[in-house]
Scaffold this active site. Sequence first.
Site, short mmCIF file in Angstrom:
data_model
loop_
_atom_site.label_atom_id
_atom_site.label_comp_id
_atom_site.label_asym_id
_atom_site.label_seq_id
_atom_site.Cartn_x
_atom_site.Cartn_y
_atom_site.Cartn_z
CG HIS A 174 -5.62 -2.12 0.27
ND1 HIS A 174 -4.76 -2.09 -0.76
CD2 HIS A 174 -5.11 -1.30 1.22
CE1 HIS A 174 -3.74 -1.65 -0.53
NE2 HIS A 174 -4.06 -0.92 0.72
CB SER A 197 -1.00 -0.21 1.21
OG SER A 197 -2.03 1.14 1.14
CG ASP A 244 -6.39 -3.91 -3.16
OD1 ASP A 244 -7.41 -3.06 -3.18
OD2 ASP A 244 -5.17 -3.61 -3.15
#
Length: 380
Positions: A353, A155, A320
Amino acid sequence: MSNTEQSVGIVAAQSAEFASALELCSGSVLPSYTLKYETYGELNAARTNAVLICHALSGHHHVAGRYHPDEKSPGWWDSMIGPGKPIDTRRFFVVGVNNLGGCHGSSGPSSLNPATGRAWGSGFPLMTVPDWVKTQARLADRLGIDRWAAVIGGSLGGMQALQWSIDFPERVAHALVIASAPKLSAQNIAFNDVARQAILSDPDFHGGDFYQQNALPRSGLRLARMLGHITYLSDDGMGEKFGRMLRSGEFRYCYDVEFEIESYLRSQGDKFANVFDANTYLLMTKALDYFDPAQAHGDDLALALRRAQAQFLVVSFTSDWRFSPQRSREIVQALIAADKKVVYGEIESSHGHDAFLMLDPPYVNLMRSYLRRVAEELGA
């Protein structure tokens, strides 16, 4: 945990004090600052086996192990780091850092401003990913690390790994960019702004200087986390875990908690609001918004990445939707256009995610295989 995988055991955080001024991308200057960090494994004699772990929005330096045997939960990526694990501490010297502006020991809005003797609060400057990379490079200098065997992050951490390859190309052998993006989409910026507005509009925020008011914008931070957490999960994952389950088994016709998913989100929000700093949340989300390494190169990501000397592993997850596989493929396409070596893995997962924190076997196997090759290059 298999018989071949072990914990790094009991660990201790360390502090690095930097007395030299740091000029930030915003034009602000920090006269001095502190970075909190942890290390696992041993740095080899040639100082070539170091791995940097870059954390995401709410992460920190406590990446693996426990501070004491009775600690309930280990570091946030303990499943990935340790003897026999994909990031194998028998082979690598692993460094985790709490980014500048954080709230877990590094200088940030909740720490004391030496000029005033009070919490920085609203006076702490905004951070960018290049600012963090610069401070991480200074820490590497302090530790005697000239070149990372790998820089790894998921991320927002993946953005840092990508930035490292551009800003310090000679200091990164491999960059592992997981569940990330070359820049945020308009939708992602919008999510971040709604989360920030929840905090900014909380009456207990006091313009960011709530520390002096003996107040905490708990309600705003709680809502921000609830919103963010929804985007970290997938629809299928939430459906599998919670569905439309009712807490009491029947409709109660009220605005209190009725569905299990409501209970879960409120619990997550409450827990987060008790341990995280509201100003740090604002700062981290703005750093996400600002990230765009192609901007200085005519919006040409391939041109920006032409400086890189690293080899790359880029990983995405099918469910995601916050940082979709398409965004990772943009990075891969730019790396190919820039004539860089890249391995790409698109992992089937229902975890959304958050999958980069989970143990989906194809993901773990890919990480293990790639990092085994990194270790073999070092003769480790």
